[in-house]
Design a protein around this motif. Structure first.
Motif, short mmCIF file in Angstrom:
data_model
loop_
_atom_site.label_atom_id
_atom_site.label_comp_id
_atom_site.label_asym_id
_atom_site.label_seq_id
_atom_site.Cartn_x
_atom_site.Cartn_y
_atom_site.Cartn_z
N MET A 1 0.82 -1.20 0.00
CA MET A 1 0.00 0.00 0.00
C MET A 1 0.87 1.26 0.00
O MET A 1 0.53 2.23 -0.67
CB MET A 1 -0.91 -0.04 1.23
N LYS A 2 1.97 1.22 0.74
CA LYS A 2 2.85 2.40 0.78
C LYS A 2 3.49 2.66 -0.57
O LYS A 2 3.66 3.81 -0.96
CB LYS A 2 3.94 2.21 1.84
N LYS A 3 3.82 1.59 -1.30
CA LYS A 3 4.45 1.78 -2.61
C LYS A 3 3.49 2.46 -3.59
O LYS A 3 3.90 3.31 -4.38
CB LYS A 3 4.90 0.43 -3.18
N ILE A 4 2.23 2.09 -3.53
CA ILE A 4 1.23 2.71 -4.42
C ILE A 4 1.06 4.18 -4.07
O ILE A 4 1.00 5.04 -4.95
CB ILE A 4 -0.12 1.96 -4.33
N LEU A 5 1.04 4.48 -2.80
CA LEU A 5 0.88 5.87 -2.35
C LEU A 5 2.09 6.71 -2.76
O LEU A 5 1.94 7.82 -3.28
CB LEU A 5 0.69 5.92 -0.83
N ILE A 6 3.29 6.17 -2.58
CA ILE A 6 4.50 6.90 -2.97
C ILE A 6 4.55 7.09 -4.47
O ILE A 6 4.90 8.18 -4.96
CB ILE A 6 5.75 6.15 -2.45
N ALA A 7 4.16 6.09 -5.24
CA ALA A 7 4.15 6.22 -6.70
C ALA A 7 3.13 7.27 -7.14
O ALA A 7 3.40 8.07 -8.05
CB ALA A 7 3.83 4.88 -7.34
N ALA A 8 1.97 7.30 -6.51
CA ALA A 8 0.95 8.28 -6.86
C ALA A 8 1.43 9.70 -6.55
O ALA A 8 1.23 10.62 -7.35
CB ALA A 8 -0.34 7.99 -6.11
N ILE A 9 2.07 9.88 -5.42
CA ILE A 9 2.60 11.20 -5.06
C ILE A 9 3.69 11.63 -6.03
O ILE A 9 3.73 12.79 -6.46
CB ILE A 9 3.12 11.19 -3.60
N LEU A 10 4.54 10.71 -6.41
CA LEU A 10 5.62 11.02 -7.35
C LEU A 10 5.05 11.43 -8.72
O LEU A 10 5.49 12.42 -9.31
CB LEU A 10 6.54 9.81 -7.49
N ILE A 11 4.09 10.70 -9.20
CA ILE A 11 3.46 11.03 -10.50
C ILE A 11 2.75 12.38 -10.42
O ILE A 11 2.85 13.19 -11.34
CB ILE A 11 2.49 9.91 -10.93
N PHE A 12 2.07 12.62 -9.31
CA PHE A 12 1.36 13.88 -9.13
C PHE A 12 2.31 15.07 -9.13
O PHE A 12 2.08 16.07 -9.81
CB PHE A 12 0.56 13.83 -7.81
N THR A 13 3.42 14.96 -8.41
CA THR A 13 4.36 16.08 -8.34
C THR A 13 5.08 16.31 -9.67
O THR A 13 5.29 17.45 -10.06
CB THR A 13 5.40 15.86 -7.22
N THR A 14 5.43 15.25 -10.38
CA THR A 14 6.08 15.45 -11.68
C THR A 14 5.12 16.07 -12.69
O THR A 14 5.52 16.90 -13.50
CB THR A 14 6.63 14.13 -12.24
N THR A 15 3.85 15.70 -12.62
CA THR A 15 2.85 16.30 -13.51
C THR A 15 2.73 17.78 -13.24
O THR A 15 2.66 18.59 -14.17
CB THR A 15 1.49 15.61 -13.32
N ILE A 16 2.70 18.16 -11.97
CA ILE A 16 2.60 19.58 -11.63
C ILE A 16 3.83 20.34 -12.09
O ILE A 16 3.72 21.44 -12.63
CB ILE A 16 2.37 19.75 -10.11
N CYS A 17 5.00 19.76 -11.93
CA CYS A 17 6.23 20.44 -12.34
C CYS A 17 6.27 20.66 -13.84
O CYS A 17 6.65 21.72 -14.31
CB CYS A 17 7.45 19.65 -11.89
#
Length: 44
Positions: A1-17
């Motif tokens: 579950m933590k890996k999915i959450l970390i991956a989602a946060i990473l994708i979200f931040t790169t999209t914003i950047c």
């Protein structure tokens, strides 16, 4: 579950950047409106 959450946060931040890097700033718009390219580079 933590890996999915970390991956989602990473994708979200790169999209914003990447979205922020495509924006045109106020200074860019001001330059485009104030400076005429024909005045800068005369074609003769």
């Amino acid at each position: 579950m933590k890996k999915i959450l970390i991956a989602a946060i990473l994708i979200f931040t790169t999209t914003i950047c990447f979205a922020q890097s495509k924006l045109v700033s106020y200074d860019d718009l001001n330059y485009l409106l104030r400076n005429n390219i024909d005045k800068e580079i005369p074609f003769s």
